[in-house]
Design a protein around this motif. Structure first.
Motif, short mmCIF file in Angstrom:
data_model
loop_
_atom_site.label_atom_id
_atom_site.label_comp_id
_atom_site.label_asym_id
_atom_site.label_seq_id
_atom_site.Cartn_x
_atom_site.Cartn_y
_atom_site.Cartn_z
N UNK A 14 0.82 -1.22 0.00
CA UNK A 14 0.00 0.00 0.00
C UNK A 14 0.86 1.27 0.00
N UNK A 15 2.16 1.09 0.26
CA UNK A 15 3.06 2.26 0.27
C UNK A 15 3.76 2.43 -1.08
N UNK A 16 4.55 1.42 -1.50
CA UNK A 16 5.34 1.59 -2.72
C UNK A 16 4.65 1.03 -3.96
N UNK A 17 3.51 0.33 -3.77
CA UNK A 17 2.68 -0.22 -4.86
C UNK A 17 3.29 -1.43 -5.57
N UNK A 59 9.04 -6.69 0.72
CA UNK A 59 10.48 -6.95 0.58
C UNK A 59 11.20 -5.81 -0.15
N UNK A 60 10.44 -4.99 -0.88
CA UNK A 60 11.04 -3.91 -1.67
C UNK A 60 11.35 -2.67 -0.84
N UNK A 61 10.38 -2.25 0.00
CA UNK A 61 10.56 -0.98 0.71
C UNK A 61 10.56 -1.12 2.22
N UNK A 62 10.18 -2.31 2.72
CA UNK A 62 10.17 -2.52 4.17
C UNK A 62 8.88 -2.13 4.85
N UNK A 63 7.96 -1.49 4.10
CA UNK A 63 6.70 -1.10 4.74
C UNK A 63 5.93 -2.37 5.12
N UNK A 79 6.75 10.91 3.26
CA UNK A 79 8.13 11.37 3.39
C UNK A 79 8.78 10.82 4.67
N UNK A 80 7.99 10.79 5.75
CA UNK A 80 8.50 10.25 7.02
C UNK A 80 8.82 8.77 6.89
N UNK A 81 7.92 8.02 6.23
CA UNK A 81 8.13 6.58 6.04
C UNK A 81 9.36 6.34 5.17
N UNK A 85 11.84 4.38 7.37
CA UNK A 85 11.69 2.94 7.08
C UNK A 85 12.46 2.54 5.82
N UNK A 86 12.05 3.09 4.68
CA UNK A 86 12.58 2.63 3.40
C UNK A 86 14.07 2.88 3.25
N UNK A 87 14.53 4.08 3.64
CA UNK A 87 15.96 4.40 3.49
C UNK A 87 16.85 3.53 4.38
N UNK A 88 16.26 2.96 5.44
CA UNK A 88 17.04 2.13 6.37
C UNK A 88 16.79 0.64 6.15
N UNK A 89 15.96 0.31 5.17
CA UNK A 89 15.54 -1.07 4.96
C UNK A 89 16.63 -1.92 4.35
#
Length: 234
Positions: A14-17, A59-63, A79-81, A85-89
């Motif tokens: 639902x985040x990165x699609x 598995x792609x973005x960690x969401x 932006x917060x996520x 989350x994603x930048x540290x995944x």
């Protein structure tokens, strides 16, 4: 030929699609032997623990999320996520059979994502409660108590804001969860107050099973309070 209790399902994040696979449990493979007074299920020894697979971890973005998450993202949340989350995944796969420790990691990821996404308190309460249940099965009482308190506090927020409306949780059930979790973390004043509210709800057609459970648990709280008073008076 024996049918696997699992089947693979493709999930759209639902985040990165992007799409990723996850395991789901066939209904026939779920065998619950016992349910605790806070609705924690105990599965048959031969059965799969369905709790392990409620959380979808992209598995792609960690969401990480459950079916209870809404698809709406408030302004600024994405932006917060991305940042938290994603930048540290570090990409890893949760799409296979999970151990209890992988299940715990998935739930904790979902809880953090839910906080950043500003999900409803009733949704966050459900995640914290299930983390407590997993720690209960590990007999880790310290962590179980910690997450039960988190769940109880989120249910209190949900009750005061009524954010459970339009979810599967009723007001009576939220009150029962506040009361029972308060009892389990030894907050007997809050427990007494909310069990009383559940019992009073029978006047307006409250849920009969929950009212009966509240009456039974209220008696236990009453005894616990008496013991506490006796100890305090010595």
């Amino acid at each position: 030929m024996e049918v696997s209790p699992f089947y693979e399902k493709k999930i759209d994040c639902i985040y990165c699609k992007k799409t990723f696979p996850t395991l789901k449990i066939r209904t026939k493979a779920i065998k619950i032997e016992h349910t605790d007074t806070d609705f924690c299920p105990t599965y048959a020894e031969s059965a799969v623990n369905a709790l392990y697979y409620n959380v979808f971890v992209c598995e792609h973005c960690g969401f990480s999320f459950t079916e209870d998450f809404t698809k709406y993202f408030a302004p600024g949340v994405r932006e917060t996520i991305q940042e938290e989350i994603t930048n540290k995944w570090i990409s890893r796969n949760f799409g296979a059979e999970r151990t209890i420790f992988q299940a715990l990691e998935a739930y904790k990821l979902a809880y953090i994502c839910g906080v950043y996404k500003k999900e409803k308190s009733v949704t966050l309460a459900g995640l914290a409660l299930r983390i407590a249940w997993l720690y209960r099965s590990l007999k880790n009482e310290g962590q179980e108590q910690r997450f039960m308190k988190m769940a109880r506090d989120q249910y209190l927020t949900s009750f005061s804001t009524e954010d459970y409306a339009s979810t599967q949780m009723s007001g009576v059930r939220v009150m029962y969860m506040i009361a029972e979790l308060s009892r389990r973390i030894n907050d007997l004043d809050t427990s007494t107050r909310f069990f009383s509210k559940v019992i009073e709800s029978q006047r307006t057609g409250g849920e009969a099973k929950l009212v009966d459970m509240a009456k039974e648990q209220w008696q236990i709280v009453k005894k616990d309070r008496e013991i506490s008073r006796e100890i305090a008076s010595k």
